[in-house]
Design a protein around this motif. Structure first.
Motif, PDB file in Angstrom:
ATOM      1  N   LEU A 129     -10.391  13.205   1.850  1.00  0.00           N
ATOM      2  CA  LEU A 129      -9.333  13.014   0.859  1.00  0.00           C
ATOM      3  C   LEU A 129      -8.393  11.879   1.254  1.00  0.00           C
ATOM      4  O   LEU A 129      -8.217  11.579   2.443  1.00  0.00           O
ATOM      5  CB  LEU A 129      -8.526  14.308   0.690  1.00  0.00           C
ATOM      6  N   ASP A 130      -7.782  11.290   0.260  1.00  0.00           N
ATOM      7  CA  ASP A 130      -6.759  10.280   0.495  1.00  0.00           C
ATOM      8  C   ASP A 130      -5.655  10.856   1.382  1.00  0.00           C
ATOM      9  O   ASP A 130      -5.330  12.048   1.287  1.00  0.00           O
ATOM     10  CB  ASP A 130      -6.166   9.840  -0.849  1.00  0.00           C
ATOM     11  N   PHE A 131      -5.081  10.027   2.224  1.00  0.00           N
ATOM     12  CA  PHE A 131      -4.055  10.479   3.161  1.00  0.00           C
ATOM     13  C   PHE A 131      -2.972  11.296   2.468  1.00  0.00           C
ATOM     14  O   PHE A 131      -2.519  12.316   2.990  1.00  0.00           O
ATOM     15  CB  PHE A 131      -3.426   9.264   3.859  1.00  0.00           C
ATOM     16  N   PRO A 156      -8.629   7.661   9.871  1.00  0.00           N
ATOM     17  CA  PRO A 156      -8.762   6.275  10.301  1.00  0.00           C
ATOM     18  C   PRO A 156      -7.382   5.695  10.600  1.00  0.00           C
ATOM     19  O   PRO A 156      -6.660   5.276   9.695  1.00  0.00           O
ATOM     20  CB  PRO A 156      -9.412   5.596   9.095  1.00  0.00           C
ATOM     21  N   LEU A 157      -7.009   5.694  11.854  1.00  0.00           N
ATOM     22  CA  LEU A 157      -5.681   5.237  12.261  1.00  0.00           C
ATOM     23  C   LEU A 157      -5.796   3.921  13.011  1.00  0.00           C
ATOM     24  O   LEU A 157      -6.406   3.860  14.083  1.00  0.00           O
ATOM     25  CB  LEU A 157      -4.995   6.285  13.135  1.00  0.00           C
ATOM     26  N   PRO A 219      -1.750   0.076   5.708  1.00  0.00           N
ATOM     27  CA  PRO A 219      -2.905  -0.758   6.057  1.00  0.00           C
ATOM     28  C   PRO A 219      -4.089   0.084   6.501  1.00  0.00           C
ATOM     29  O   PRO A 219      -3.932   1.238   6.920  1.00  0.00           O
ATOM     30  CB  PRO A 219      -2.366  -1.626   7.205  1.00  0.00           C
ATOM     31  N   SER A 220      -5.285  -0.486   6.413  1.00  0.00           N
ATOM     32  CA  SER A 220      -6.502   0.233   6.783  1.00  0.00           C
ATOM     33  C   SER A 220      -7.542  -0.760   7.280  1.00  0.00           C
ATOM     34  O   SER A 220      -7.444  -1.958   7.026  1.00  0.00           O
ATOM     35  CB  SER A 220      -7.050   1.006   5.577  1.00  0.00           C
ATOM     36  N   ALA A 224     -12.237   1.428  11.416  1.00  0.00           N
ATOM     37  CA  ALA A 224     -11.742   2.781  11.663  1.00  0.00           C
ATOM     38  C   ALA A 224     -12.531   3.806  10.853  1.00  0.00           C
ATOM     39  O   ALA A 224     -12.840   4.895  11.337  1.00  0.00           O
ATOM     40  CB  ALA A 224     -10.257   2.861  11.332  1.00  0.00           C
ATOM     41  N   CYS A 225     -12.867   3.469   9.608  1.00  0.00           N
ATOM     42  CA  CYS A 225     -13.643   4.393   8.779  1.00  0.00           C
ATOM     43  C   CYS A 225     -15.023   4.634   9.383  1.00  0.00           C
ATOM     44  O   CYS A 225     -15.530   5.763   9.376  1.00  0.00           O
ATOM     45  CB  CYS A 225     -13.777   3.847   7.359  1.00  0.00           C
ATOM     46  N   GLN A 226     -15.642   3.572   9.910  1.00  0.00           N
ATOM     47  CA  GLN A 226     -16.943   3.720  10.542  1.00  0.00           C
ATOM     48  C   GLN A 226     -16.848   4.599  11.786  1.00  0.00           C
ATOM     49  O   GLN A 226     -17.724   5.450  12.031  1.00  0.00           O
ATOM     50  CB  GLN A 226     -17.506   2.339  10.918  1.00  0.00           C
TER      51      GLN A 226
END
Length: 292
Positions: A129-131, A156-157, A219-220, A224-226
């Motif tokens: 889910l979205d943050f 993802p931080l 920011p993203s 981080a997602c990987q």
């Protein structure tokens, strides 16, 4: 026979997993169902990574469509998918990996009203889910806790990931984060600090103005997602196969690739822990300073 016409065979497609898992364990993963709420930055890559692990069934939910702002991190965001529903695109991509997949789609996302159907027959839940989707996240984790369904969240931080697992019979999401009675700003602060008590990502934020809780943006990075997806897939594998030690709340861990650091965290009482209370006090002051 050309690759385009070659028949799909599950055993051949996932044969290279064997060695790290046994043939019997691979067959067990084929019979598991994973639920993922959110099909964007982390949710989309969770789905594809777990599909390549050989998971045989998924339930996915998302109400959003792909846009240009998703391109930096979301696996399904491409020029060819602009304005298409995320769940449809991601289901197509997953079926292109394994055409035998059983995928249930919830195109309107998740809420308290449909969680019974969403979690029906599910072996484990993975949070995508979205943050800022605090209510949906609280409802979903509560439903998992009530049904005895393991649940994993990986945030993802910065250029890393922070991971918490919630297992049946152990501390619940709500007991750990303590969201009851909080407004959205306070929930955001508690969620960030609860996920990453070590805050490894804080030292290299070069544009603090890009973080704005009130406007629900920050920011993203795709990296981080990987990382989230790789770590989560291993947690899912260990939980589903009952193999290997799983750190569950109030234990968690964070890996930051930029700082080359890995830490385990232990916060008995979750955000009620005295160390967390000090951190929350500092975080609130910083949030107020950013708004001036």
């Amino acid at each position: 026979m050309s690759p385009a016409k070659k028949a799909f065979r599950y055993e051949e497609a996932f044969a290279r997993n064997i060695g790290w898992v046994t043939e019997a364990e691979q067959a067990a993963l084929r019979g598991k169902r994973v639920a993922i709420a959110g099909a964007g930055g982390v949710g989309g890559v969770h789905l594809l990574t777990l599909a390549r692990l050989g998971i045989g069934a998924f339930t996915i939910a998302d109400m959003d469509r792909f846009d240009l702002v998703n391109f930096n991190r979301q696996a399904g965001a491409m020029m060819s998918t602009l304005d298409r529903p995320k769940v449809e695109v991601m289901a197509e991509m997953a079926r292109d990996i394994n055409p035998e997949l059983d995928i249930r789609i919830f195109p309107n996302g998740v809420d308290a009203a449909n969680l019974g159907d969403f979690l029906d027959g599910v072996d484990i839940y993975v949070d995508g889910l979205d943050f800022f989707a605090f209510q949906a996240r609280r409802d979903t984790f509560r439903a998992c806790h009530e049904r005895g369904i393991p649940a994993v969240t990986a945030a993802p931080l910065g250029m890393g990931t922070a991971v918490l697992s919630f297992l049946p019979g152990h501390m619940s999401f709500e007991e750990y984060f303590r969201f009851e009675g909080c407004d959205e700003d306070e929930m955001a602060v508690r969620f960030v600090l609860g996920l990453s008590p070590a805050m490894l990502n804080r030292g290299y934020l070069v544009e603090p103005s890009r973080v704005n809780f009130s406007e629900r943006r920050g920011p993203s990075t795709g990296a981080a997602c990987q990382l989230c997806a790789g770590v989560t897939a291993v947690e899912v594998l260990k939980i589903l196969l009952g193999r290997g030690k799983v750190l569950c709340a109030p234990w968690g861990f964070q890996f930051d690739a930029y700082r080359n650091r890995y830490v385990k965290t232990w916060r008995p009482g979750g955000n009620r822990n005295p160390l967390q209370q000090i951190g929350l006090f500092i975080a609130r002051r910083q949030l107020r300073a950013m708004r001036r």
